[in-house]
Design a protein around this motif. Structure first.
Motif, PDB file in Angstrom:
ATOM      1  N   LEU A 224      -8.972  34.054  60.676  1.00 56.96           N
ATOM      2  CA  LEU A 224      -7.666  34.167  60.034  1.00 56.96           C
ATOM      3  C   LEU A 224      -7.378  32.919  59.216  1.00 56.96           C
ATOM      4  O   LEU A 224      -7.688  31.802  59.635  1.00 56.96           O
ATOM      5  N   LEU A 235      -7.467  37.695  56.086  1.00 57.51           N
ATOM      6  CA  LEU A 235      -8.722  37.777  56.818  1.00 57.51           C
ATOM      7  C   LEU A 235      -9.695  36.758  56.235  1.00 57.51           C
ATOM      8  O   LEU A 235      -9.925  36.725  55.025  1.00 57.51           O
ATOM      9  N   LEU A 257     -13.046  42.937  62.617  1.00 55.88           N
ATOM     10  CA  LEU A 257     -11.649  43.357  62.554  1.00 55.88           C
ATOM     11  C   LEU A 257     -11.007  43.321  63.941  1.00 55.88           C
ATOM     12  O   LEU A 257      -9.848  42.927  64.086  1.00 55.88           O
ATOM     13  N   ALA A 260     -10.287  39.755  64.653  1.00 55.06           N
ATOM     14  CA  ALA A 260      -9.079  39.361  63.933  1.00 55.06           C
ATOM     15  C   ALA A 260      -7.834  39.830  64.671  1.00 55.06           C
ATOM     16  O   ALA A 260      -6.831  39.107  64.765  1.00 55.06           O
ATOM     17  N   ALA A 261      -7.883  41.053  65.224  1.00 56.75           N
ATOM     18  CA  ALA A 261      -6.753  41.577  65.974  1.00 56.75           C
ATOM     19  C   ALA A 261      -6.507  40.744  67.227  1.00 56.75           C
ATOM     20  O   ALA A 261      -5.357  40.437  67.580  1.00 56.75           O
ATOM     21  N   ALA A 264      -4.994  37.366  66.123  1.00 58.31           N
ATOM     22  CA  ALA A 264      -3.601  37.532  65.703  1.00 58.31           C
ATOM     23  C   ALA A 264      -2.690  37.747  66.905  1.00 58.31           C
ATOM     24  O   ALA A 264      -1.538  37.277  66.929  1.00 58.31           O
ATOM     25  N   CYS A 292      -7.852  40.797  52.288  1.00 62.06           N
ATOM     26  CA  CYS A 292      -7.328  41.709  53.314  1.00 62.06           C
ATOM     27  C   CYS A 292      -6.206  41.000  54.059  1.00 62.06           C
ATOM     28  O   CYS A 292      -6.413  39.926  54.648  1.00 62.06           O
ATOM     29  N   ILE A 294      -3.644  40.590  57.075  1.00 61.01           N
ATOM     30  CA  ILE A 294      -3.500  40.928  58.486  1.00 61.01           C
ATOM     31  C   ILE A 294      -2.052  40.682  58.897  1.00 61.01           C
ATOM     32  O   ILE A 294      -1.478  39.626  58.613  1.00 61.01           O
ATOM     33  N   VAL A 310      -1.595  45.166  65.470  1.00 56.57           N
ATOM     34  CA  VAL A 310      -2.180  44.416  64.359  1.00 56.57           C
ATOM     35  C   VAL A 310      -2.706  45.412  63.335  1.00 56.57           C
ATOM     36  O   VAL A 310      -3.420  46.362  63.683  1.00 56.57           O
ATOM     37  N   THR A 311      -2.361  45.189  62.066  1.00 60.39           N
ATOM     38  CA  THR A 311      -2.841  46.062  61.004  1.00 60.39           C
ATOM     39  C   THR A 311      -3.515  45.235  59.916  1.00 60.39           C
ATOM     40  O   THR A 311      -3.214  44.052  59.732  1.00 60.39           O
ATOM     41  N   GLY A 312      -4.412  45.874  59.199  1.00 59.97           N
ATOM     42  CA  GLY A 312      -5.055  45.258  58.055  1.00 59.97           C
ATOM     43  C   GLY A 312      -4.820  46.089  56.816  1.00 59.97           C
ATOM     44  O   GLY A 312      -4.918  47.330  56.864  1.00 59.97           O
TER      45      GLY A 312
END
Length: 331
Positions: A224, A235, A257, A260-261, A264, A292, A294, A310-312
Motif C-alpha cells: 500500500l 496499490l 490483492l 492488500a486487503a 488495509a 488501483c 484501495i 476492502v475494495t479495489g
C-alpha cells in the motif's frame, strides 16, 4: 519440506509439466503420464503454477472417489512473506495452499492442459488460532477437497468450484474454497488483448506506507502507498517481489490483492492479529499499468471480532472486494 511416506500418494496419471509462461498457466500440453513421486518431495512446481520449488506447499494427493480428493501439504516454520503472526502461521498461507490445491487438481485430475489459464472468481479461508500455532517443526497439513458444479464442454473442463478442509494432527485448522474457470490460450489472448495491446510498462514503484502500520517489518513487503486520505491507498505493485511476483504475469495476482486487503484491515483497526476469516471476490483483472485505488471501511462488529470491507477500483470500475475479520486485539 517433506512428508511421511503415507502422505505421498500420487496417481500414476499425474502429468509431466512444461514450464509455465506469463499468467496463471504454462506453455505446452500435458505429456507422458508420471509415476508416483519419491517420498519426501513436494509435488511438481508446474502443477501449482510456481517457479520456485520453495513456494510449493503441497506434498501429495490421491483421489478418494468421484470428485473428492485427499491432499497433503507442509508449511515451513519461517517463510519470506507468510511470516509468523503473533506466534501463529499466517492464515494467508492457508489461502495459498487452497489456491494451489485447485491448480493441482485441475491439471492432474481434470486433465486441463498446461497453457490454459485459470480465472479465479473468489477465494475464501477461515482459520482457528490454536492449531495455527508455530511449533518447533514445520506443520504437516491434510486437506480434504471436494469439487462441485463441474462444467464441461465435451471433454474440456470449463470450470468448477471446490471446498477444502485443512487439518493438522486431526484438528481442523482452516476451511475455505474457490471458484475457477478454465480459459484456452486463444480465448485468453482475445480476452486480454483490449487491455494489453499498447498498454506499456508497469507503473513506477510508489513509496510504501510505514511497515508497522500494516503489520509488516520490511517496506519491501508493503503493498500500500499513502494517498493523504484516511482509509484510501494506492496499490503498491512491486513486480520484482520474490513471492507475490515469483514468475511473470500480465496482471496483479489475486494473492497480492488479498495481502492488500489484510494490510488495509490492520491499518484501519490499528492492531495486528492473524485473520480469522478472509474472503475475496474478483470481478476483473487488476492491470499492472493502471493505478488501483484501495479503500477500507470498518463494518459493524459481530461479537468480539472486527471486520473490514476492502475494495479495489481501477478506472472507476470495481476490481475486487474482500472482507477481512480479525480476533479482538490481544485476544
Amino acid at each position: 519440506m517433506s512428508a511421511p511416506a503415507s502422505h505421498v500418494k500420487h496417481p500414476s496419471h499425474a502429468a509431466e509439466a512444461s514450464p509455465p509462461g506469463p499468467g496463471a498457466g504454462g506453455t505446452g500440453t500435458l505429456l507422458a503420464r508420471r509415476p508416483p513421486q519419491i517420498s519426501g518431495s513436494t509435488v511438481p512446481k508446474e502443477l501449482v503454477h510456481r517457479h520456485n520449488p520453495a513456494e510449493v506447499m503441497l506434498t501429495g494427493w490421491e483421489r478418494r472417489g468421484g470428485d473428492s480428493f485427499g491432499l497433503t501439504a507442509r508449511w515451513p516454520r519461517f517463510h519470506r512473506l507468510f511470516a509468523d503472526v503473533n506466534g501463529c502461521h499466517d492464515p494467508l498461507i492457508a489461502a495459498e495452499t487452497i489456491r494451489q490445491a485447485g491448480s493441482l487438481l485441475l491439471h492432474a485430475e481434470y486433465e486441463v492442459p498446461f497453457g490454459h489459464q485459470f480465472v479465479m472468481w473468489n477465494l475464501s479461508v477461515s482459520t482457528w488460532r490454536g492449531p495455527l500455532a508455530v511449533w518447533t517443526t514445520p506443520a504437516d497439513i491434510d486437506l480434504a477437497v471436494t469439487c462441485h458444479d463441474v462444467k464441461r464442454r465435451g471433454k474440456a473442463l470449463l470450470g468448477l468450484r471446490y471446498e477444502a478442509v485443512l487439518r493438522r494432527d486431526g484438528e481442523v485448522v482452516a476451511h475455505g474454497g474457490a471458484a475457477v474457470s478454465c480459459v484456452s490460450p486463444a480465448a485468453y489472448r482475445r480476452l486480454r488483448a483490449p487491455q494489453l495491446d499498447g498498454a506499456g510498462p508497469p507503473l513506477p514503484l510508489t513509496s510504501p506506507v510505514a511497515p508497522h502500520e500494516v503489520g509488516r517489518t520490511s517496506p519491501t513487503d508493503v503493498v500500500l502507498s499513502p494517498t493523504g486520505q484516511r482509509g484510501h491507498w494506492l496499490l503498491r505493485v512491486d513486480t520484482h517481489h520474490p513471492v507475490l511476483f515469483e514468475h511473470p504475469v500480465d496482471h496483479v495476482p489475486g494473492m497480492m490483492l488479498l495481502e492488500a486487503a489484510r494490510q488495509a484491515t490492520i491499518s484501519t483497526l490499528g492492531y495486528t492479529a492473524p485473520p480469522s476469516e478472509v474472503t475475496g471476490e474478483f470481478s476483473r483483472y487488476a492491470e499492472l499499468h493502471r493505478p488501483c485505488l484501495i479503500e477500507a471501511r470498518r463494518l459493524p462488529r459481530r461479537g468480539v471480532e472486527e471486520s473490514v470491507l476492502v475494495t479495489g477500483e481501477q478506472d472507476g470500475e470495481n476490481v475486487f472486494r474482500s472482507v477481512v475479520t480479525l480476533p479482538p486485539a490481544g485476544g
